[in-house]
Enzyme design. Structure first.
Site, PDB file in Angstrom:
ATOM      1  N   GLY A  74       0.491  -5.980   0.422  1.00 31.79           N
ATOM      2  CA  GLY A  74      -0.827  -5.068  -0.352  1.00 31.79           C
ATOM      3  C   GLY A  74      -0.217  -5.699  -2.121  1.00 31.79           C
TER       4      GLY A  74
ATOM      5  N   GLU B 160      -0.841  -9.238  -1.573  1.00 28.49           N
ATOM      6  CA  GLU B 160      -2.213  -9.311  -1.500  1.00 28.49           C
ATOM      7  C   GLU B 160      -2.568  -9.512  -2.858  1.00 28.49           C
ATOM      8  OE1 GLU B 160      -2.022  -6.524   2.369  1.00 28.49           O
ATOM      9  OE2 GLU B 160      -3.699  -8.371   2.941  1.00 28.49           O
TER      10      GLU B 160
ATOM     11  N   GLU C  21       4.062  -5.762   7.072  1.00 26.57           N
ATOM     12  CA  GLU C  21       3.237  -5.039   7.228  1.00 26.57           C
ATOM     13  C   GLU C  21       3.483  -4.484   9.492  1.00 26.57           C
ATOM     14  OE1 GLU C  21       1.677  -7.338   5.430  1.00 26.57           O
ATOM     15  OE2 GLU C  21       0.581  -5.404   3.990  1.00 26.57           O
TER      16      GLU C  21
ATOM     17  N   ALA D  55       0.724  -1.082   0.185  1.00 26.11           N
ATOM     18  CA  ALA D  55       0.100   0.072   0.498  1.00 26.11           C
ATOM     19  C   ALA D  55       0.712   0.969   0.070  1.00 26.11           C
ATOM     20  CB  ALA D  55      -1.031   0.276   1.192  1.00 26.11           C
TER      21      ALA D  55
HETATM   22  N1  3HC Z   1       4.336   3.483  -0.131  1.00 25.59           N
HETATM   23  C1  3HC Z   1       5.008   5.050  -0.010  1.00 25.59           C
HETATM   24  N2  3HC Z   1       6.297   4.648  -0.447  1.00 25.59           N
HETATM   25  C2  3HC Z   1       7.260   4.110  -0.711  1.00 25.59           C
HETATM   26  C3  3HC Z   1       6.345   2.727  -0.299  1.00 25.59           C
HETATM   27  C4  3HC Z   1       5.597   2.636   0.343  1.00 25.59           C
HETATM   28  N3  3HC Z   1       4.763   1.459   0.370  1.00 25.59           N
HETATM   29  N4  3HC Z   1       7.778   1.947   0.379  1.00 25.59           N
HETATM   30  C5  3HC Z   1       9.028   2.136  -0.096  1.00 25.59           C
HETATM   31  N5  3HC Z   1       8.302   3.614  -0.641  1.00 25.59           N
HETATM   32  C6  3HC Z   1       8.795   5.158  -1.222  1.00 25.59           C
HETATM   33  C7  3HC Z   1      10.787   4.997   0.387  1.00 25.59           C
HETATM   34  O1  3HC Z   1      10.293   5.885   1.031  1.00 25.59           O
HETATM   35  C8  3HC Z   1      11.521   6.200  -0.943  1.00 25.59           C
HETATM   36  O2  3HC Z   1      10.910   6.674  -1.318  1.00 25.59           O
HETATM   37  P1  3HC Z   1      12.642   8.128  -1.283  1.00 25.59           P
HETATM   38  O3  3HC Z   1      12.973   7.409  -2.111  1.00 25.59           O
HETATM   39  O4  3HC Z   1      11.675   9.278  -1.232  1.00 25.59           O
HETATM   40  O5  3HC Z   1      13.061   8.608   0.642  1.00 25.59           O
HETATM   41  C9  3HC Z   1      11.126   4.669  -2.135  1.00 25.59           C
HETATM   42  O6  3HC Z   1      10.216   4.308  -2.318  1.00 25.59           O
HETATM   43  C10 3HC Z   1      12.454   4.241  -2.588  1.00 25.59           C
HETATM   44  O7  3HC Z   1      12.599   3.104  -1.275  1.00 25.59           O
HETATM   45  P2  3HC Z   1      13.709   2.580  -0.502  1.00 25.59           P
HETATM   46  O8  3HC Z   1      14.779   3.980  -0.202  1.00 25.59           O
HETATM   47  O9  3HC Z   1      13.401   1.735   1.496  1.00 25.59           O
HETATM   48  O10 3HC Z   1      14.332   1.396  -1.468  1.00 25.59           O
HETATM   49  P3  3HC Z   1      14.638   0.126  -1.474  1.00 25.59           P
HETATM   50  O11 3HC Z   1      14.798  -0.273  -3.315  1.00 25.59           O
HETATM   51  O12 3HC Z   1      15.873   0.025  -0.065  1.00 25.59           O
HETATM   52  O13 3HC Z   1      13.816  -1.202  -1.054  1.00 25.59           O
HETATM   53  C11 3HC Z   1      11.942  -1.819  -1.176  1.00 25.59           C
HETATM   54  C12 3HC Z   1      12.687  -1.295  -1.785  1.00 25.59           C
HETATM   55  C13 3HC Z   1      11.641  -3.143  -0.058  1.00 25.59           C
HETATM   56  C14 3HC Z   1      10.383  -2.259  -1.369  1.00 25.59           C
HETATM   57  C15 3HC Z   1      11.629  -1.027   0.528  1.00 25.59           C
HETATM   58  O14 3HC Z   1      10.977   0.299   0.640  1.00 25.59           O
HETATM   59  C16 3HC Z   1      10.320  -1.453   1.801  1.00 25.59           C
HETATM   60  O15 3HC Z   1      10.277  -2.493   2.333  1.00 25.59           O
HETATM   61  N6  3HC Z   1       8.883  -0.383   1.775  1.00 25.59           N
HETATM   62  C17 3HC Z   1       8.137  -0.790   2.191  1.00 25.59           C
HETATM   63  C18 3HC Z   1       6.816  -2.340   1.877  1.00 25.59           C
HETATM   64  C19 3HC Z   1       5.903  -2.138   2.609  1.00 25.59           C
HETATM   65  O16 3HC Z   1       6.225  -2.533   4.347  1.00 25.59           O
HETATM   66  N7  3HC Z   1       5.238  -2.808   2.422  1.00 25.59           N
HETATM   67  C20 3HC Z   1       3.980  -3.096   3.216  1.00 25.59           C
HETATM   68  C21 3HC Z   1       2.819  -1.587   3.674  1.00 25.59           C
HETATM   69  S1  3HC Z   1       2.182  -1.565   4.114  1.00 25.59           S
HETATM   70  C22 3HC Z   1       0.319  -2.536   3.799  1.00 25.59           C
HETATM   71  O17 3HC Z   1       1.061  -3.266   2.295  1.00 25.59           O
HETATM   72  C23 3HC Z   1      -1.046  -2.052   3.802  1.00 25.59           C
HETATM   73  C24 3HC Z   1      -1.832  -3.559   2.896  1.00 25.59           C
HETATM   74  O18 3HC Z   1      -2.391  -4.641   4.203  1.00 25.59           O
HETATM   75  C25 3HC Z   1      -3.040  -3.328   2.930  1.00 25.59           C
END
Ligand code: 3HC
Ligand code: NAI
Length: 699
Positions: free
Chosen positions: A104, A107, A127, A65
């Site tokens: 997400g 998912e 998450e 998400a």
């Molecule tokens: N939403 C918004 N922005 C995000 C994001 C997300 N889910 N994931 C990454 N970003 C952004 C980062 O803030 C960063 O922004 P910036 O360049 O402005 O600082 C950019 O994307 C790149 O991210 P990273 O520096 O972390 O890049 P990496 O290549 O090192 O890692 C990644 C990539 C493994 C995808 C890592 O970003 C990550 O772990 N992201 C989060 C994944 C996550 O937690 N997903 C679950 C979200 S909650 C959800 O999905 C709820 C659902 O169940 C309903």
């Protein structure tokens, strides 16, 4: 090719429709992405195509998400609309996964009928690390595919499973060669049509849940086994409850209802807010206003480490782990051998260690007693005794030996790096790389910018930190830098509290309950009370002196502040209690009853106040950088964001008031920082504070 919206296209490859998503950087499920997917699937289903492939451009499949949209009003198609459209498609839907399918994103993929991935892809539901649970059916679908135990493990750790493992657990149906994802996915889709493969809906697969039905011990055992790891966090427990619901609820829909309810609770709660804040704080710390991303870096192909003691050994392992050769230099053969054998033992002891891996890594580390061995190193990190005279001496030698352009780094815990740099002819190449012990394990790296450190040296260090898996934070030169400087505040108050009538275990309990892994006195016992204690000079001036003089030197002697049994379980010690009481009487003080609230506030508020001083002196770029240091290096519970975030949540005005109250009773240790006063006067928060840009370096 048809453009569905600004981030989605639809094209056909023969009889297969291909929906391509391109929303950099990580294809997060923003409103625009959800709309694109919804309309894309609608159009693909309405078309003549016989099957549908969903693929992403850029570095990754959907990474989850869009966290930045949390808390805002719902816009566009909902994720559930997209998922229903996919799952109910009358044509096979294949998700083509590269990079990471997370949260997400996974998912969504779980609502495709099939999933193919390249070998480097990783899949997970992380998450929990944001204080959340998968809120789009993931808690109900993952256990249906992977089984209850695996789902519990993945959801509560947030681990990203590699494609091969995902294939074994049925999360992925086929692995296709790297670089051929689209062709592979289209071929898979075509095969699904040709072979009339069923339109698999994960939600209908109950076999693995039935296996767990009637076995509540699975959950009880899992909770018990992980109790320590989950302590203080809400999200792991809520994830577990959702998997329980998947097993026990009569229908998928009812399980989903539990998931929605618990997700809503978490997302509106303080823990997830803090953990989401922290996610961005860690990424923000990588941004240095006057060292832009495109700053050139120096190649680091060979590293030198001076000193093979506690730190030098661990530091060396970091580089060998990523294939960078390391030369380690010591003064004495014996110390060198001891250092090398400790590294070997650490490798052999590490989980899942294979002998050939140990050999490969040890093969990259060479030892010498001659500093000339550093001549061809691109970076040398000094980790010798913490004494300015020794540091200066070795830096002069390094300056003479190392090639031009080589970076000279010190691992000092707090000495003045400007002074160290001043003895070299290349202060621009000198920087602090402050690792934390054990250096091969701890994630934090304080990168210390000295007055004359060149920008490309900073950029190189930040990049290298990422390469060796560290979370780097750029800080400035001051005694103790950011982490230890703030720690000193807490240590001082902890010691004072004990002299006023609190027992070490009272202080430890309060800080442990706050969420720290252990309190300062338990920590001292673990590290050894005799670190820095000199027997000949000891004269009973402190409680520590008295303890050490009695050979109560911590866990290693089974006695320190606490008494320890053979399993190293700590018990409050009547001996220590008597020592403290005698000490108080002898020094003419009157012990008093100290409340838990006072213990906590006396330990925490001066830390926040010191953070404010660090900010106003320009020793940290932003308040969130201080939080990253404390969460990664000192066990500040991430569900409380970090000391500065905590201060902001509580309110700088309240922090100021409490500091003033303590100041009036207990003196200048509690003098509020000027910045704290200013922020309160302006009605601002620590996070509002912006560092002045550094002046450009003279040409
Ligand atoms: N939403 C918004 N922005 C995000 C994001 C997300 N889910 N994931 C990454 N970003 C952004 C980062 O803030 C960063 O922004 P910036 O360049 O402005 O600082 C950019 O994307 C790149 O991210 P990273 O520096 O972390 O890049 P990496 O290549 O090192 O890692 C990644 C990539 C493994 C995808 C890592 O970003 C990550 O772990 N992201 C989060 C994944 C996550 O937690 N997903 C679950 C979200 S909650 C959800 O999905 C709820 C659902 O169940 C309903
Ligand atoms: P240590 O005492 O374990 O190791 C120091 C090593 O340096 C010894 O093996 C010694 O023989 C060697 N040495 C001394 N002079 C030398 C010289 N001139 N040339 C080559 N080798 C020499 O010390 P430790 O704990 O590894 O600390 C090293 C540095 O790291 C210090 O500056 C310390 O402040 C810093 N540090 C220590 C941390 C810790 O928790 N131990 C944490 C972070 C930084």
């Amino acid at each position: 090719m048809a453009e569905i919206n600004s981030v989605t296209t639809l094209e056909t490859d023969g009889d297969v429709a291909v929906i391509t998503l391109n929303s950099p950087p990580v294809n997060a499920l923003s409103a625009n992405v959800r709309d694109g997917l919804y309309e894309g699937f609608k159009a693909a289903i309405a078309s003549d195509a016989k099957a549908i492939v969903l693929i992403c451009e850029g570095r990754t499949f959907i990474a989850g998400a869009d966290i930045t949209e949390f808390g805002g009003a719902q816009r566009g198609a909902s994720l559930f609309d997209v998922q229903n459209m996919m799952e109910n498609s009358p044509k096979p839907v294949v998700a083509a996964i590269h990079g990471t399918a997370l949260g997400g994103g996974l998912e969504v993929a779980l609502c495709a009928h099939y999933r193919v991935a390249v070998p480097s892809a990783r899949l997970g539901l992380p998450e929990v690390n944001l204080g959340l649970l998968p809120g789009a059916g993931g808690t109900q679908r993952l256990p249906r595919i992977a089984g209850v135990e695996k789902a519990l493990e993945m959801m509560t750790s947030g681990r990203h499973a590699p494609a091969k493992e995902a294939l074994e657990m049925g999360l992925v149906d086929e692995i296709v060669p790297e670089g051929q994802l689209k062709e592979g996915a289209v071929a898979f889709a075509r095969k699904a049509v040709a072979e009339n493969k069923p339109l698999v809906k994960v939600r209908e697969n109950n076999a693995k849940l039935e296996a767990a039905n009637g076995h509540p011990e699975i959950f009880a055992d899992f909770r018990k086994a992980n109790a320590r790891r989950f302590r203080g966090f809400l999200a792991p427990e809520y994830n577990i409850r959702c998997v329980e619901a998947a097993v026990n609820a009569p229908t998928f829909e009812e399980g989903l209802a539990t998931e929605r309810k618990l997700f809503a609770e978490l997302i509106s709660g303080p823990q997830s807010a803090a953990q989401r804040y922290y996610f961005f704080a860690e990424r923000q710390a990588q941004k240095i206003p006057d060292v832009p991303d495109d700053t050139p870096t120096r190649p680091i192909k060979k590293v030198g480490v001076l000193g093979a003691g506690t730190m030098g050994g661990g530091i060396s392992m970091n580089f060998a782990n990523v294939g960078i050769p390391v030369t380690i230099v010591e003064v004495k053969q014996e110390a060198l051998e001891r250092g090398l054998s400790t590294m070997r033992k650490n490798y052999e002891r590490s989980r899942g260690a294979r002998p050939e891996e140990t050999e490969k890594r040890m093969g990259l580390i060479s030892g010498s007693l001659d500093m000339n061995a550093f001549a061809d190193c691109d970076l040398v990190i000094e980790a010798v005794f913490e004494r300015m005279d020794i540091k200066k001496d070795v830096f002069q030698k390094l300056d003479a030996i190392c090639k031009p352009g080589a970076i000279l780094a010190t691992n000092t815990s707090g000495l003045n790096i400007d002074e160290i740099a001043s003895v070299t002819r290349r202060p621009q190449d000198v920087i602090g790389l402050h690792f934390f012990s054990p250096a091969n394990v701890m994630k934090l790296l304080e990168i210390v910018r000295a007055d004359k450190t060149a920008k490309d040296v900073i950029a190189t260090s930040m990049k290298l930190a990422k390469q060796i898996g560290k979370v780097a934070v750029l800080v400035g030169v001051c005694p103790g830098f950011v982490g230890n400087r703030i720690l000193a505040q807490r240590q001082r108050e902890a010691q004072k509290l004990v002299l006023e009538g609190a027992m070490p275990w009272d202080v430890d309990r309060v800080l442990y309950d706050f969420g720290f892994p252990m309190g300062p006195f338990a920590m001292s016992d673990l590290a050894g009370l005799d670190i820095g204690w000199v027997k000949e000079k000891s004269n009973g001036a402190t409680i520590r002196d008295v303890l050490c003089e009695m050979d109560r030197r911590g866990q290693k002697t089974r006695a320190g502040y606490y008494d320890y049994d053979e399993n190293r379980t700590a018990k409050p010690s009547p001996v220590t209690e008597k020592i403290i009481n005698d000490f108080i009487v002898k020094s003419g003080r009157n012990p008093r009853k100290i409340s838990d609230e006072e213990i906590l506030d006396r330990c925490i508020y001066p830390m926040i106040n010191e953070g404010a001083k660090i900010l106003e002196e320009g020793k940290a770029i932003r308040s969130s950088d201080i939080d990253v240091v404390w969460v990664n290096g000192y066990g500040w519970p991430v569900y409380r964001g970090g000391p500065m975030y905590y201060g902001d949540q509580f309110g700088p005005d309240k922090v100021l008031a409490r500091m003033q109250e303590f100041q009036s009773k207990m003196g200048e240790d509690f003098k509020p920082a000027a910045l704290l006063e200013r922020l309160v006067a302006e009605g601002k928060k620590f996070s509002d504070f912006k560092q002045q840009q550094r002046q450009p370096e003279p040409a």
